[in-house]
Design a protein around this motif. Structure first.
Motif, PDB file in Angstrom:
ATOM      1  N   ARG A 102       0.830  -1.207   0.000  1.00 57.48           N
ATOM      2  CA  ARG A 102       0.000   0.000   0.000  1.00 57.48           C
ATOM      3  C   ARG A 102       0.865   1.258   0.000  1.00 57.48           C
ATOM      4  N   HIS A 103       1.989   1.197   0.713  1.00 57.04           N
ATOM      5  CA  HIS A 103       2.867   2.363   0.829  1.00 57.04           C
ATOM      6  C   HIS A 103       4.122   2.226  -0.035  1.00 57.04           C
ATOM      7  N   ALA A 104       4.041   1.440  -1.088  1.00 57.78           N
ATOM      8  CA  ALA A 104       5.187   1.286  -1.995  1.00 57.78           C
ATOM      9  C   ALA A 104       5.581   2.640  -2.569  1.00 57.78           C
ATOM     10  N   HIS A 105       6.884   2.874  -2.694  1.00 59.05           N
ATOM     11  CA  HIS A 105       7.368   4.137  -3.255  1.00 59.05           C
ATOM     12  C   HIS A 105       8.598   3.883  -4.111  1.00 59.05           C
ATOM     13  N   ALA A 106       8.941   4.890  -4.916  1.00 60.14           N
ATOM     14  CA  ALA A 106       9.978   4.716  -5.942  1.00 60.14           C
ATOM     15  C   ALA A 106      11.330   4.338  -5.356  1.00 60.14           C
ATOM     16  N   HIS A 107      11.694   4.926  -4.212  1.00 63.18           N
ATOM     17  CA  HIS A 107      13.014   4.636  -3.645  1.00 63.18           C
ATOM     18  C   HIS A 107      13.111   3.187  -3.186  1.00 63.18           C
ATOM     19  N   ARG A 108      12.072   2.688  -2.535  1.00 63.24           N
ATOM     20  CA  ARG A 108      12.108   1.294  -2.081  1.00 63.24           C
ATOM     21  C   ARG A 108      12.101   0.340  -3.269  1.00 63.24           C
ATOM     22  N   THR A 109      11.315   0.657  -4.284  1.00 62.01           N
ATOM     23  CA  THR A 109      11.295  -0.192  -5.473  1.00 62.01           C
ATOM     24  C   THR A 109      12.679  -0.235  -6.114  1.00 62.01           C
ATOM     25  N   ALA A 110      13.344   0.921  -6.202  1.00 58.73           N
ATOM     26  CA  ALA A 110      14.703   0.975  -6.751  1.00 58.73           C
ATOM     27  C   ALA A 110      15.679   0.210  -5.859  1.00 58.73           C
ATOM     28  N   SER A 111      15.500   0.300  -4.553  1.00 58.80           N
ATOM     29  CA  SER A 111      16.360  -0.441  -3.626  1.00 58.80           C
ATOM     30  C   SER A 111      16.191  -1.944  -3.813  1.00 58.80           C
ATOM     31  N   ASN A 112      14.965  -2.388  -4.041  1.00 61.49           N
ATOM     32  CA  ASN A 112      14.724  -3.817  -4.274  1.00 61.49           C
ATOM     33  C   ASN A 112      15.412  -4.284  -5.559  1.00 61.49           C
ATOM     34  N   SER A 113      15.325  -3.463  -6.610  1.00 57.72           N
ATOM     35  CA  SER A 113      16.005  -3.821  -7.857  1.00 57.72           C
ATOM     36  C   SER A 113      17.515  -3.847  -7.653  1.00 57.72           C
ATOM     37  N   THR A 114      18.016  -2.903  -6.868  1.00 55.98           N
ATOM     38  CA  THR A 114      19.449  -2.869  -6.567  1.00 55.98           C
ATOM     39  C   THR A 114      19.883  -4.119  -5.832  1.00 55.98           C
ATOM     40  N   TYR A 115      19.084  -4.560  -4.861  1.00 60.29           N
ATOM     41  CA  TYR A 115      19.442  -5.765  -4.120  1.00 60.29           C
ATOM     42  C   TYR A 115      19.520  -6.972  -5.050  1.00 60.29           C
ATOM     43  N   LEU A 116      18.539  -7.108  -5.935  1.00 61.05           N
ATOM     44  CA  LEU A 116      18.555  -8.237  -6.862  1.00 61.05           C
ATOM     45  C   LEU A 116      19.768  -8.180  -7.787  1.00 61.05           C
ATOM     46  N   ALA A 117      20.094  -6.990  -8.281  1.00 62.73           N
ATOM     47  CA  ALA A 117      21.254  -6.844  -9.162  1.00 62.73           C
ATOM     48  C   ALA A 117      22.546  -7.158  -8.418  1.00 62.73           C
ATOM     49  N   ASN A 176      18.339   7.671  -6.229  1.00 65.07           N
ATOM     50  CA  ASN A 176      17.227   7.798  -7.168  1.00 65.07           C
ATOM     51  C   ASN A 176      16.737   9.239  -7.280  1.00 65.07           C
ATOM     52  N   THR A 177      17.552  10.170  -6.778  1.00 68.82           N
ATOM     53  CA  THR A 177      17.288  11.593  -6.958  1.00 68.82           C
ATOM     54  C   THR A 177      18.597  12.350  -6.760  1.00 68.82           C
ATOM     55  N   SER A 180      20.827  17.233  -2.523  1.00 66.14           N
ATOM     56  CA  SER A 180      21.053  18.653  -2.268  1.00 66.14           C
ATOM     57  C   SER A 180      22.424  18.842  -1.625  1.00 66.14           C
ATOM     58  N   ALA A 181      22.920  20.066  -1.631  1.00 64.95           N
ATOM     59  CA  ALA A 181      24.224  20.361  -1.020  1.00 64.95           C
ATOM     60  C   ALA A 181      24.251  20.010   0.465  1.00 64.95           C
ATOM     61  N   PRO A 182      23.211  20.360   1.253  1.00 66.82           N
ATOM     62  CA  PRO A 182      23.224  19.971   2.672  1.00 66.82           C
ATOM     63  C   PRO A 182      23.238  18.457   2.864  1.00 66.82           C
ATOM     64  N   ASP A 183      22.501  17.730   2.025  1.00 62.04           N
ATOM     65  CA  ASP A 183      22.469  16.279   2.146  1.00 62.04           C
ATOM     66  C   ASP A 183      23.820  15.678   1.761  1.00 62.04           C
ATOM     67  N   VAL A 209      23.284   4.401  -8.824  1.00 57.80           N
ATOM     68  CA  VAL A 209      22.484   5.422  -9.509  1.00 57.80           C
ATOM     69  C   VAL A 209      21.344   4.749 -10.271  1.00 57.80           C
ATOM     70  N   THR A 210      20.121   5.217 -10.022  1.00 58.64           N
ATOM     71  CA  THR A 210      18.964   4.623 -10.699  1.00 58.64           C
ATOM     72  C   THR A 210      18.223   5.628 -11.578  1.00 58.64           C
ATOM     73  N   VAL A 211      18.636   6.900 -11.559  1.00 56.29           N
ATOM     74  CA  VAL A 211      18.053   7.920 -12.439  1.00 56.29           C
ATOM     75  C   VAL A 211      19.188   8.761 -13.020  1.00 56.29           C
ATOM     76  N   PRO A 212      19.060   9.225 -14.266  1.00 56.84           N
ATOM     77  CA  PRO A 212      20.148   9.990 -14.898  1.00 56.84           C
ATOM     78  C   PRO A 212      20.568  11.223 -14.106  1.00 56.84           C
ATOM     79  N   GLY A 213      19.635  11.883 -13.438  1.00 56.34           N
ATOM     80  CA  GLY A 213      19.964  13.106 -12.719  1.00 56.34           C
ATOM     81  C   GLY A 213      20.899  12.918 -11.547  1.00 56.34           C
ATOM     82  N   ALA A 214      21.098  11.672 -11.124  1.00 54.30           N
ATOM     83  CA  ALA A 214      21.970  11.400  -9.975  1.00 54.30           C
ATOM     84  C   ALA A 214      23.358  10.923 -10.385  1.00 54.30           C
ATOM     85  N   ARG A 215      23.675  10.927 -11.686  1.00 56.21           N
ATOM     86  CA  ARG A 215      24.941  10.361 -12.157  1.00 56.21           C
ATOM     87  C   ARG A 215      26.168  11.148 -11.696  1.00 56.21           C
TER      88      ARG A 215
END
Length: 266
Positions: A102-117, A176-177, A180-183, A209-215
């Motif tokens: 119910r609370h699935a979100h893009a970061h967790r989905t990407a993390s799951n794909s990362t774990y499998l890879a 997956n995003t 920011s500079a503080p982060d 990296v799972t999105v081009p903007g984070a390369r």
């Protein structure tokens, strides 16, 4: 021959329940890769048929991933109960995985794909912990929430994925995003605390990296960990710790169709 097909079908069903328990929920592509070890048109079709059988048996529930228009499934109480006969069940002792779906979100989905890879690249689906498992107490306590200081404040960092094979621990950050500079400054403080220990609690940190903007994460970290001569602006390493950190980080890009990881030079 019929018996063999039946046995294979049962093995695939058991494997699917196991993968779903580890990830919390899975897309059709993730299930195809987790059960058959590759994501092709053929295995995706087989995964779709397997999901239909699991739905008919009421072992899973489903929803659509609106972002990718893909089916996602998670274990029901009946599915978790069937798995519990052969395994320790769901992380955190949860009776079902409906809430995670119910609370699935893009970061967790990407993390799951990362774990499998990672599991495919390093050789074992069992030798690590997914994001769901980390947040539900299955990962080693010394890494599940790593404490450090930044700007005079006590902070805690939780990995997105952990992998541990033959004593070689890998901490994974899923990018997956764009950070920011503080982060980014917090990340640098964390890395310094992590690798200041001798021996360090992990051998390497992977930025996946799972999105081009984070390369650019690798080059940004290199800049943050490189010190410059104020007289002419040329880079020079002045801290042994930062030089060591740059040797202990890897930046990789995830192909979310093939579940492969490619190194991005930094």
């Amino acid at each position: 021959m019929t018996t063999n097909k039946r046995e294979i079908g049962q093995e695939n069903r058991t494997r699917a329940l196991y993968v779903l328990a580890r990830l919390g929920y899975a897309t059709t592509r993730q299930l195809a890769f987790g059960v058959w070890g590759e994501c092709t048109d053929s295995t995706r079709k087989m995964a779709g048929r397997l999901i239909r059988r699991l739905l008919q048996a009421r072992l899973v529930v489903e929803r659509r991933d609106d972002q990718n228009d893909e089916r996602m499934v998670a274990l029901t109480a009946a599915g978790a109960a069937e798995l519990a006969h052969q395994d320790e069940g769901l992380p955190g002792g949860k009776p079902h995985a409906r809430d995670w779906l119910r609370h699935a979100h893009a970061h967790r989905t990407a993390s799951n794909s990362t774990y499998l890879a990672m599991a495919s690249r390093l050789g074992s689906l069992e030798a690590g912990w997914t994001e769901i498992e980390i947040h539900n107490g299955r990962a080693p306590a010394d890494l599940a929430k790593y404490r450090y200081k930044h700007d005079g404040l006590e902070r805690a960092k939780v990995p997105d994925v952990l992998y541990d094979k033959d004593g070689q621990r890998v901490w994974v950050e899923v990018e997956n995003t764009w950070r920011s500079a503080p982060d980014l400054a917090k990340m640098v403080a964390f890395l310094r605390e992590l690798f200041r220990a001798t021996p360090a609690p992990v051998q390497v940190v992977w930025f996946v990296v799972t999105v081009p903007g984070a390369r650019t994460i690798g080059s940004r970290l290199r800049t943050a960990l490189t010190h410059y001569d104020p007289t002419d602006g040329t880079p020079r390493q002045v801290r042994e710790l930062d030089a060591r950190i740059l040797q202990q980080i890897r930046v990789l890009e995830l192909d979310q169709e093939a579940f492969t990881l490619a190194i991005i030079p930094h």
